[in-house]
Design an enzyme around this catalytic site. Sequence first.
Site, short mmCIF file in Angstrom:
data_model
loop_
_atom_site.label_atom_id
_atom_site.label_comp_id
_atom_site.label_asym_id
_atom_site.label_seq_id
_atom_site.Cartn_x
_atom_site.Cartn_y
_atom_site.Cartn_z
N ARG A 64 -6.86 -0.50 -8.00
CA ARG A 64 -7.04 0.35 -6.49
C ARG A 64 -6.74 1.80 -7.95
NH1 ARG A 64 -4.32 1.35 -1.02
NH2 ARG A 64 -6.31 2.10 -0.98
N GLN A 111 -3.54 3.28 9.63
CA GLN A 111 -2.06 2.91 8.85
C GLN A 111 -1.16 4.46 10.21
OE1 GLN A 111 -4.29 3.34 7.01
NE2 GLN A 111 -4.57 2.73 4.96
N ASN A 125 -5.51 11.98 -0.51
CA ASN A 125 -4.91 11.30 -0.12
C ASN A 125 -5.95 11.15 1.27
OD1 ASN A 125 -2.58 10.68 1.82
ND2 ASN A 125 -2.91 11.49 2.84
N LYS A 126 -5.32 9.58 2.25
CA LYS A 126 -6.48 8.97 3.12
C LYS A 126 -7.06 10.15 3.30
CE LYS A 126 -6.01 5.82 3.50
NZ LYS A 126 -6.90 5.02 3.14
N ASP A 149 -1.78 10.42 -2.87
CA ASP A 149 -1.98 9.39 -3.40
C ASP A 149 -2.40 10.12 -5.53
OD1 ASP A 149 -3.75 8.84 -1.39
OD2 ASP A 149 -2.92 7.05 -1.87
N ARG A 182 0.82 -1.14 0.44
CA ARG A 182 -0.04 0.17 0.29
C ARG A 182 0.59 1.42 0.15
NH1 ARG A 182 1.32 2.40 4.14
NH2 ARG A 182 0.48 3.93 3.73
N GLY A 183 -0.14 2.18 -0.75
CA GLY A 183 0.92 3.54 0.34
C GLY A 183 1.45 3.95 -2.13
O1 MRU Z 1 -5.12 2.46 1.57
P1 MRU Z 1 -3.51 3.63 1.39
O2 MRU Z 1 -3.04 2.96 2.39
O3 MRU Z 1 -3.03 2.46 0.17
O4 MRU Z 1 -3.42 5.29 1.72
C1 MRU Z 1 -2.07 5.35 1.42
C2 MRU Z 1 -1.82 7.11 1.47
O5 MRU Z 1 -3.04 7.64 1.71
C3 MRU Z 1 -0.57 7.61 1.99
O6 MRU Z 1 -0.73 9.11 3.01
C4 MRU Z 1 -0.55 7.87 0.60
O7 MRU Z 1 -0.20 6.48 -1.03
C5 MRU Z 1 1.02 8.35 0.24
S1 MRU Z 1 2.63 7.21 0.06
C6 MRU Z 1 4.14 7.89 0.04
#
Ligand code: MRU
Length: 348
Positions: free
Chosen positions: A88, A195, A246-247, A236, A45-46
């Site tokens: 995703r 996370q 972002n998240k 993202d 993830r990320g």
């Molecule tokens: O759902 P996730 O855990 O993949 O979401 C990740 C995020 O929102 C991170 O903040 C983003 O990908 C930046 S990672 C360098």
Amino acid sequence: MLSPVSWNENGVHIIEQTRLPGEEVWVDLESVEQVAHAIRILDIRGAPAIGIAAAFGLALAAKICPDQDPESIKACVQEAARILGGTRPTAVNLFWALERMQAHLTALGEVDGPRLRQSLLAEAEKIRAEDIESCKLIGKFGGALLPEEGTVLTHCNAGALATGGYGTALGVIRGAVEAGKRIRVLADETRPLLQGARLTAWELMRDNIEVTLISDNAAGHLMSKGEISACVVGSDRIAGNGDVANKIGTFSVAVLAARHGIPFYVAAPTSTVDLSLASGDLIPIEERDPSEVTHPRGIQIAPAGVAVRNPAFDVTPHDLVRAIITEKGVATHPNMAAQLQEMVSKAR
Ligand code: MRU
């Protein structure tokens, strides 16, 4: 340095992030379906790490393709791109990496099967190495923006675990700490998948960077008490105008930061910038399974059958973002869009 996705003789080597922090388990993914599944369930993830995994996924498709002729291998790679592209929707690094790998394949022209396999793997390795390099530059540029001493709030995990290594938002913190600044981190736990609690806290403690975990809803209170010097998050997908996906929960942090006059920084490589989208309204937002909200870690916390919304990301409008830090430099107002465009063209 912790690097969550790499290549070995079996295929794609990853740390299973859903098991952290309880267990540190490394596995080898030996099929494209396994890579896609790991991305879907967030073992990988990320945004940047997803992109790297997708690139290795295509190299894996070429490696395990049962036929040896280049045209058949290309067909295996195209099919893998279709599968991985459906995992995703929000992190643009996934599509960026798939497109870059496919463009590489096209540019190769007429080569034999072994050369094609070797060249695809080399390109995936390059994507990973470049990402680590980008994170270090982001750390250098972003670290310079942080005060000599202070407390930095971050949301979700934009660390080594979310990238090739070193991290984006946590890269900025690492950059500042390496420059001798006395930085403490407040990690939002980041509901629903935690996370921040599971990954950011684990990663920073492992590196001896001072970290304090808070529930997401404590951020406003601590800002109002003057306890937060800056916020740094990853992204993202960044639209052409600087709007940032972002998240989920990032937007709330940005609004609170603006209310308290606290700088809100976004750290991301240019592979996260999507110039094809004029604004954040156009960014696809993933909606995930309701059970992530009702059954955290498998424990039921809501009445059976309750209606649930579970958007995994939100969009922070660019006017709430003090600066976007990339490996090519720092984009600020009033010409954020033009600066982003220049950074992307320098990178490609
Ligand atoms: O759902 P996730 O855990 O993949 O979401 C990740 C995020 O929102 C991170 O903040 C983003 O990908 C930046 S990672 C360098």
